[in-house]
Design a protein around this motif. Sequence first.
Motif, short mmCIF file in Angstrom:
data_model
loop_
_atom_site.label_atom_id
_atom_site.label_comp_id
_atom_site.label_asym_id
_atom_site.label_seq_id
_atom_site.Cartn_x
_atom_site.Cartn_y
_atom_site.Cartn_z
N UNK A 191 0.75 -1.30 -0.04
CA UNK A 191 -0.09 -0.11 0.11
C UNK A 191 0.92 1.18 -0.04
N UNK A 192 0.30 2.33 -0.66
CA UNK A 192 0.82 3.56 -0.66
C UNK A 192 1.54 4.29 0.42
N UNK A 193 0.83 4.12 1.65
CA UNK A 193 1.11 4.84 2.76
C UNK A 193 2.31 4.44 3.39
N UNK A 194 2.60 2.98 3.57
CA UNK A 194 3.78 2.39 4.21
C UNK A 194 5.04 2.75 3.16
N UNK A 195 4.78 2.63 1.82
CA UNK A 195 5.96 2.70 0.83
C UNK A 195 6.22 4.19 1.10
N UNK A 196 5.06 5.14 1.30
CA UNK A 196 5.71 6.49 1.13
C UNK A 196 6.47 6.80 2.53
N UNK A 197 6.03 6.37 3.63
CA UNK A 197 6.67 6.49 4.83
C UNK A 197 7.99 6.06 5.12
N UNK A 198 8.35 5.01 4.47
CA UNK A 198 9.90 4.42 4.63
C UNK A 198 10.65 5.10 3.52
N UNK A 199 10.02 5.58 2.36
CA UNK A 199 10.87 6.07 1.45
C UNK A 199 11.10 7.71 2.04
N UNK A 200 10.41 8.27 2.83
CA UNK A 200 10.78 9.57 3.28
C UNK A 200 11.43 9.45 4.61
N UNK A 213 18.26 5.85 10.31
CA UNK A 213 17.30 5.64 11.47
C UNK A 213 16.51 4.67 11.32
N UNK A 214 15.50 4.76 10.47
CA UNK A 214 14.33 4.24 10.27
C UNK A 214 14.47 2.82 9.45
N UNK A 215 14.40 1.74 10.05
CA UNK A 215 14.83 0.52 9.15
C UNK A 215 13.61 -0.46 8.91
N UNK A 216 12.48 -0.05 9.57
CA UNK A 216 11.04 -0.71 9.52
C UNK A 216 9.89 0.17 9.46
N UNK A 217 9.06 0.09 8.58
CA UNK A 217 7.74 0.64 8.80
C UNK A 217 6.60 -0.50 8.60
N UNK A 218 5.66 -0.67 9.70
CA UNK A 218 4.84 -1.96 9.57
C UNK A 218 3.17 -1.16 9.40
N UNK A 219 2.40 -1.86 8.65
CA UNK A 219 1.30 -1.54 8.40
C UNK A 219 0.29 -2.62 9.20
N UNK A 220 -0.68 -2.24 9.99
CA UNK A 220 -1.37 -3.09 10.81
C UNK A 220 -2.94 -3.01 10.37
N UNK A 221 -3.51 -4.04 10.17
CA UNK A 221 -4.85 -4.01 9.51
C UNK A 221 -5.82 -3.60 10.41
#
Length: 302
Positions: free
Chosen positions: A144-153, A158-166
């Motif tokens: 999904x676009x939000x988790x991709x956008x967050x990790x890209x930005x 510092x940020x090695x993981x971004x998680x999306x929870x249903x």
Amino acid sequence: MSAPVPTPYAESRPLPPYRALFAVDAKDFTGLPAVQHGPVSQLIPELVDRALDRADLHELRAAKRFPANTGDGVVFGFDPALLPFVLWPFLGVLDDTLGAYNRQSVGPRIRLRASVHVGPVLDTDGPGDGNATARNDTHRLLDSRPVKAILAAASEEVTHLAAVISQRVYEDVVLGAYTRLHPDRCVEVPATVEGKPFVQRAWLYVPSPSGNLVQAGVLPREEPVAPPTPADGREQGPAATPGAQYHGNTQHVGEGVAVMGNVGRDLTYNGGASTYHGTNQHWGGGDNVSGDKRIGDTGGPR
């Protein structure tokens, strides 16, 4: 011979068992040289297993259901009773494990997106195990676009993981207070996938935020900071959400994600928007997060 394909709504039948699902994939995997694809594909499940051990989830590691290597990641099912521990501490431990690896590695950085979901899934020790709508949705959330956008930005240092929870996991586990992951550490977003008819409410959790997320008040796990008390006793605007601070109301973003407000409570993610009609936030492109929390309409491809 394979089993016959059931006819929908022709009869009632037992519901498959509920299984929690966890999936990760690597950012920019396809951009790696071909010679690195195989080693990185083997490395990702090793890092996930290392984090499971460090989080004392030996039971989960030993009892994965229908595990699969997806090339740029892994996916597996597990007992839903362990969901609270996957959300906390495992996601944070996985972020730490990735950070430790990236700091000492001379190879490509491994930064992961993760998704956590739950639902009825075929699990009969047969060849079709794991195939279900819940499995499909787990992968859609991951893409999904939000988790991709967050990790890209976020900062790769510092940020090695971004998680999306249903939404289902969030309601049952987080709002149910079965996990140590506090709702205020989660950001509500509409999970959309470009080119796919998929829109679901979901929640982002970034164990080690950086960049715009820190400016907006998303705090690392290790640094719960209380709002400062003004020396002159004067009021300094709206009260901050416990565990979060937000300084100012202006951000300038050239590319990526902007976040404003008390993250976890007052927030909207405009998933595909390329224009924003509001105050004090400017960017050249990317995804924007601002305002009162609600699910907004998604725009077209950027």
